[in-house]
Design a protein around this motif. Structure first.
Motif, short mmCIF file in Angstrom:
data_model
loop_
_atom_site.label_atom_id
_atom_site.label_comp_id
_atom_site.label_asym_id
_atom_site.label_seq_id
_atom_site.Cartn_x
_atom_site.Cartn_y
_atom_site.Cartn_z
N VAL A 1 33.15 21.55 -1.92
CA VAL A 1 33.98 21.17 -0.79
C VAL A 1 35.26 20.45 -1.42
O VAL A 1 35.08 19.98 -2.88
CB VAL A 1 33.38 20.37 0.22
CG1 VAL A 1 32.44 21.13 0.89
CG2 VAL A 1 32.99 19.13 -0.34
N ASP A 2 36.44 20.31 -0.97
CA ASP A 2 37.65 19.76 -1.66
C ASP A 2 37.87 18.16 -0.70
O ASP A 2 38.95 17.79 -0.46
CB ASP A 2 38.77 20.45 -1.28
CG ASP A 2 38.95 20.93 0.05
OD1 ASP A 2 38.23 20.51 0.99
OD2 ASP A 2 39.96 21.54 0.50
N SER A 3 36.45 17.48 -0.40
CA SER A 3 36.47 16.26 0.15
C SER A 3 36.06 15.22 -0.53
O SER A 3 35.47 15.52 -1.73
CB SER A 3 35.78 16.39 1.71
OG SER A 3 34.23 16.73 1.28
N LEU A 4 36.08 13.84 -0.27
CA LEU A 4 35.45 12.86 -0.93
C LEU A 4 33.84 13.05 -1.29
O LEU A 4 33.27 13.03 -0.24
CB LEU A 4 35.85 11.28 -0.35
CG LEU A 4 35.19 10.32 -1.08
CD1 LEU A 4 35.86 9.86 -2.34
CD2 LEU A 4 35.22 9.15 -0.11
N VAL A 5 33.30 12.99 -2.37
CA VAL A 5 31.90 12.96 -2.75
C VAL A 5 31.69 11.96 -3.58
O VAL A 5 32.43 11.25 -4.29
CB VAL A 5 31.71 14.24 -3.53
CG1 VAL A 5 32.11 15.53 -2.61
CG2 VAL A 5 32.53 14.63 -4.67
N THR B 1 37.71 13.01 -5.42
CA THR B 1 38.24 14.07 -4.39
C THR B 1 38.90 15.09 -5.03
O THR B 1 39.83 14.91 -6.06
CB THR B 1 39.40 13.54 -3.37
OG1 THR B 1 38.61 12.23 -2.62
CG2 THR B 1 39.77 14.63 -2.31
N SER B 2 38.42 16.13 -4.90
CA SER B 2 39.07 17.59 -5.70
C SER B 2 39.76 18.47 -4.84
O SER B 2 39.20 18.68 -3.56
CB SER B 2 38.09 18.13 -6.73
OG SER B 2 38.45 19.23 -7.21
N LEU B 3 40.89 18.90 -5.03
CA LEU B 3 41.37 19.87 -4.48
C LEU B 3 41.15 21.32 -4.53
O LEU B 3 41.43 22.32 -3.84
CB LEU B 3 43.18 19.78 -4.65
CG LEU B 3 43.61 18.42 -4.13
CD1 LEU B 3 45.00 18.55 -4.37
CD2 LEU B 3 43.34 18.09 -2.76
N ARG C 1 37.89 24.08 -5.56
CA ARG C 1 36.66 24.31 -5.48
C ARG C 1 36.18 25.56 -6.01
O ARG C 1 36.85 26.55 -6.33
CB ARG C 1 35.97 24.77 -3.82
CG ARG C 1 36.53 23.61 -2.85
CD ARG C 1 36.27 23.92 -1.39
NE ARG C 1 36.88 25.16 -0.94
CZ ARG C 1 36.77 25.72 0.22
NH1 ARG C 1 35.91 25.16 1.07
NH2 ARG C 1 37.71 26.80 0.71
N SER D 1 26.22 12.10 -1.88
CA SER D 1 26.72 11.60 -0.49
C SER D 1 26.16 12.47 0.66
O SER D 1 25.79 11.99 1.75
CB SER D 1 28.10 11.38 -0.39
OG SER D 1 28.66 12.48 -0.83
N ASN D 2 26.25 13.91 0.26
CA ASN D 2 25.80 14.78 1.38
C ASN D 2 25.14 15.98 0.64
O ASN D 2 25.86 16.66 -0.21
CB ASN D 2 26.84 15.11 2.26
CG ASN D 2 26.59 15.94 3.57
OD1 ASN D 2 25.64 16.54 3.49
ND2 ASN D 2 27.36 15.72 4.48
N HIS E 1 27.06 19.80 0.78
CA HIS E 1 28.24 19.77 -0.31
C HIS E 1 27.88 20.19 -1.59
O HIS E 1 28.73 20.56 -2.53
CB HIS E 1 29.16 18.46 -0.42
CG HIS E 1 29.61 18.12 0.99
ND1 HIS E 1 30.14 16.83 1.26
CD2 HIS E 1 29.92 18.82 2.25
CE1 HIS E 1 30.70 16.78 2.60
NE2 HIS E 1 30.59 17.79 3.05
#
Length: 234
Positions: free
Chosen positions: A158-162, A187-189, A191, A214-215, A218
């Motif tokens: 994913v491209d969200s905060l991890v 955070t990566s843009l 994937r 975190s999840n 992901h």
């Protein structure tokens, strides 16, 4: 007829046997003096006899090998058969020689199950690479105290905060469930993206480390090498 008054010399007979006794026989048990030449000759004869005995034993072993000798020196046919079938299995099946120090390397897999509190699990199929370390419920447990290099890589899709961290469980810190040793927040843009953590720490026997994210949703799990976790003593 002898003439009276004639004078003759007086003759005496001496019996030497009665005047001088015969020599006495040697006393029984009396030892004779042994010279250095006789001692040297005895030693030389003993050495020669010992050499003959040893030589005879070696000749006997040469033509009549024992069972232990046959085990230690296998025949040529047995060597050829072993080379055909490959080397015999050892206690350390992954390497030719066992490591000199404790180490562990875990990878992802289809058999991995999620644990509580976002703790990552690791595959046990095939058997993980473990030496003087134990794996249980997502944790690597140290059997020997010392300094260790620890590392972990997690790939996200994913491209969200991890968030990605390596945590420590130890009995020497009271009041805390775990202690964060290494942590990554990014955070990566693009994937997929990955996070890599590594460092050197001292651990005691019985300490345990684990990877926390975190999840779990992901995490990318296309290949086992995308997610790894390990440690080795330095």
């Amino acid at each position: 007829m002898t003439q009276e008054g004639a004078k003759y010399p007086t003759v005496f007979t001496v019996d030497s046997y009665h005047t001088k006794p015969p020599p006495l026989p040697p006393r029984p048990g009396r030892r004779r003096n042994i010279g250095p030449t006789q001692v040297l000759l005895f030693l030389l004869v003993s050495v020669a006899l010992s050499g003959m005995v040893i030589e005879a034993w070696l000749i006997y072993r040469l033509y009549h090998p024992s069972a232990s000798t046959e085990t230690a020196l296998p025949s040529a046919s047995k060597i050829i058969r072993d080379e055909t079938l490959g080397p015999e299995p050892t206690k350390w099946s992954r390497l030719v020689e066992a490591p000199s120090k404790p180490l562990a390397h875990l990878t992802d897999g289809e058999d991995v199950k999620a644990h509580e509190n976002n703790i990552m699990g690791w595959s046990e199929i095939p058997e993980p690479l473990l030496y003087k370390m134990t794996y249980k419920n997502g944790c690597l447990i140290f059997q020997d105290s010392g300094y260790y290099y620890i590392y972990s890589k997690v790939t996200f899709n994913v491209d969200s905060l991890v968030r990605h961290s390596i945590e420590l469980k130890t009995k020497y810190y009271l009041g805390k469930k775990s202690i964060t040793l290494l942590k990554s927040m990014q955070t990566s843009l693009s994937r997929p993206s990955n996070s890599f953590l590594a460092g050197v720490f001292h651990f005691y026997k019985g300490d345990a480390i684990f990877v926390k994210v975190s999840n779990m949703v992901h995490i990318a799990r296309h290949e086992s090498t995308e997610n790894v976790f390990g440690a080795h003593m330095i």
